[in-house]
Write an enzyme that holds these catalytic residues in place. Sequence first.
Site, PDB file in Angstrom:
ATOM      1  N   ASP A 115      32.575  52.298  25.350  1.00  0.00           N
ATOM      2  CA  ASP A 115      31.179  52.668  25.103  1.00  0.00           C
ATOM      3  C   ASP A 115      30.727  53.870  25.923  1.00  0.00           C
ATOM      4  OD1 ASP A 115      31.375  51.163  27.443  1.00  0.00           O
ATOM      5  OD2 ASP A 115      29.292  50.517  27.313  1.00  0.00           O
ATOM      6  N   ASP A 157      35.666  55.052  28.558  1.00  0.00           N
ATOM      7  CA  ASP A 157      35.973  53.760  27.946  1.00  0.00           C
ATOM      8  C   ASP A 157      35.298  53.575  26.587  1.00  0.00           C
ATOM      9  OD1 ASP A 157      33.361  53.433  28.826  1.00  0.00           O
ATOM     10  OD2 ASP A 157      33.630  51.293  29.161  1.00  0.00           O
ATOM     11  N   LYS A 197      25.647  53.642  33.917  1.00  0.00           N
ATOM     12  CA  LYS A 197      26.678  54.535  34.403  1.00  0.00           C
ATOM     13  C   LYS A 197      27.063  55.462  33.249  1.00  0.00           C
ATOM     14  CE  LYS A 197      30.070  50.843  33.847  1.00  0.00           C
ATOM     15  NZ  LYS A 197      29.629  49.486  34.201  1.00  0.00           N
ATOM     16  N   ASP A 200      30.623  54.583  29.230  1.00  0.00           N
ATOM     17  CA  ASP A 200      29.951  54.567  30.528  1.00  0.00           C
ATOM     18  C   ASP A 200      30.918  54.657  31.712  1.00  0.00           C
ATOM     19  OD1 ASP A 200      30.888  52.012  30.174  1.00  0.00           O
ATOM     20  OD2 ASP A 200      28.975  50.996  30.570  1.00  0.00           O
ATOM     21  N   ARG A 201      32.201  54.397  31.472  1.00  0.00           N
ATOM     22  CA  ARG A 201      33.157  54.472  32.584  1.00  0.00           C
ATOM     23  C   ARG A 201      33.883  55.811  32.583  1.00  0.00           C
ATOM     24  NH1 ARG A 201      36.105  48.723  33.654  1.00  0.00           N
ATOM     25  NH2 ARG A 201      34.205  47.492  33.653  1.00  0.00           N
ATOM     26  N   SER A 236      32.223  47.186  25.824  1.00  0.00           N
ATOM     27  CA  SER A 236      32.687  48.148  26.816  1.00  0.00           C
ATOM     28  C   SER A 236      34.159  48.494  26.675  1.00  0.00           C
ATOM     29  CB  SER A 236      32.371  47.609  28.212  1.00  0.00           C
ATOM     30  OG  SER A 236      32.604  48.604  29.181  1.00  0.00           O
ATOM     31  N   HIS A 237      34.950  48.196  27.679  1.00  0.00           N
ATOM     32  CA  HIS A 237      36.354  48.600  27.729  1.00  0.00           C
ATOM     33  C   HIS A 237      37.275  47.547  27.120  1.00  0.00           C
ATOM     34  CE1 HIS A 237      34.948  46.250  31.023  1.00  0.00           C
ATOM     35  NE2 HIS A 237      36.161  45.760  31.145  1.00  0.00           N
TER      36      HIS A 237
END
Length: 542
Positions: free
Chosen positions: A278, A276, A375, A280-281, A112-113
């Site tokens: 990947d 981010d 998300k 999703d944010r 992710s982030h």
Amino acid sequence: MTRTVETKPYDDQKPGTSGLRKKVPVFQQENYAENFIQSIFDALDGFAGKDLVIGGDGRYFNREVIQIAIRMAAANGFGRVIVGKGGILSTPAASHLIRKRKAFGGIILSASHNPGGPHEDFGIKYNADNGGPAPEKLTDAIFARTKTISRYRIADFDPVDIDTIATTSAGGMAVEVVDPVADYAELMESLFDFDAIRRMFAGGFRMRFDAMHAVTGPYAKEILEHRLGAPDGTSRNYHPLPDFGGHHPDPNLVHAKHLYDEMMGPDAPDFGAASDGDGDRNLVIGKGIFITPSDSLAMLAANAHLAPGYKAGLKGIARSMPTSGAADRVAEKMGVGMYETPTGWKFFGNLLDAGMATICGEESAGTGSDHVREKDGLWAVLLWLNILAVRGESAKDIVTKHWATYGRNYYSRHDYEEVESERANALVGVLRAKLKSLPGTRVRGMTIAAADDFAYHDPVDGSVSEHQGIRILFEGGSRVVLRLSGTGTSGATLRLYVERYEPDPDRHDIDTQEALADLIGAADDIAGIRSHTGRDAPSVIT
Ligand code: G1P
Ligand code: ZN
């Protein structure tokens, strides 16, 4: 040829909030990734001959693990793998692909982030056939398997070419390499009024999208610039890099400060956004105004009907427990259900599948809807653009009008990162032990109305998830929440969430930290954050 390889369990493969996350050198240990992937397959049933989606955010080690996953999928009997070209699939695009292709599930490689690179983070997670993160029952089964695993199955064939869009065959399995952007872009086009957004850009609307050298670059280029006609240069840092250019691909006010500064500056464009690692944010900033993720959820929910995909209205709204109550007021006014779930997107899955919620969100810059089961950063940005295009007002006007209608929930999160685990656990233990004695006591002039350790009763499958964060509610509706992160890779991260509701429009322009100062002090008085952590101040304030 298929081999069965003997292996020994590792004792640290417990999946967290979003799969297994570790430093790259941990994943590079002999059989480490193989053990976890085999444990996923062993926890699943009935995938022989079925399709498996594989992709990741392009971070360091992505390509290596993709080749391993392909060879193991073949050896374990999958019929086909669907792989994003270059090993790339944003998390929401992977979720969509699983659903669209009715795949058995998907393996998403991402942390992710978190930063990427030879000494940074990597992750593996499994998504089920609804496109969403594995439910807790499944992650528990995967974890149990990692503790007893003694062999894995892998096929021997040369690395598959994942850089050419084509379907080939390897080890008796079809390997289909697909354009990672096309299906996702088509989905977005079906949800939003692209004509209206196109007219807005043609009329001179200016925006900045920062892909942070992560996975959304190619998606943003295609959708914003090619399909919506935003000028070349709207997308920044759009080349995905294995180490994200050495930065944290985390779209918050610390790691995307340059964007924030630009949006507050004299030559700010109309709208700024970032996503981010990947994809999703999302971070959204209007000209001269930062929009907190909790507020953004409420505002997107209140205006979603302006987008074609949501014109029938919302079935319900869901938010994670630490997310502010701003969306609750929107749900109340609409007369639709409002659900409060534990932190982590997987808890929204049942509500979305059951048609009880349409829009979901978390304070940690996550917003999404029933279009996928993750998300979705670009989705949130496009919904904002759709709303801006239809309302023809500035983001700032939309925000201040929303506050005037519903009141403002001042909100902030303080993170204490890399705290020694024992210290963090001691803090939580001591606090838990005194929860029952808190109601009725006064702290800094405020009276505690209730205190508990949040337990979630899933209304769809009846499952119960306990110890999901400590809530301390004050009379008047202010609230502090404390919980330990489930995604950190070193030590413990303590998160303190602080919220105060202010109905009076004349008091809607106070500095956030100032508006919350008493509550922040009260949280320390109650939980002994400084003394337990040995820190004077949080590592990150968002
Ligand atoms: C964090 C966020 C949470 C989000 C998760 C995955 O988890 O707080 O909202 O779902 O990352 O992106 P945490 O580290 O708090 O467990
Ligand atoms: Zn992410």
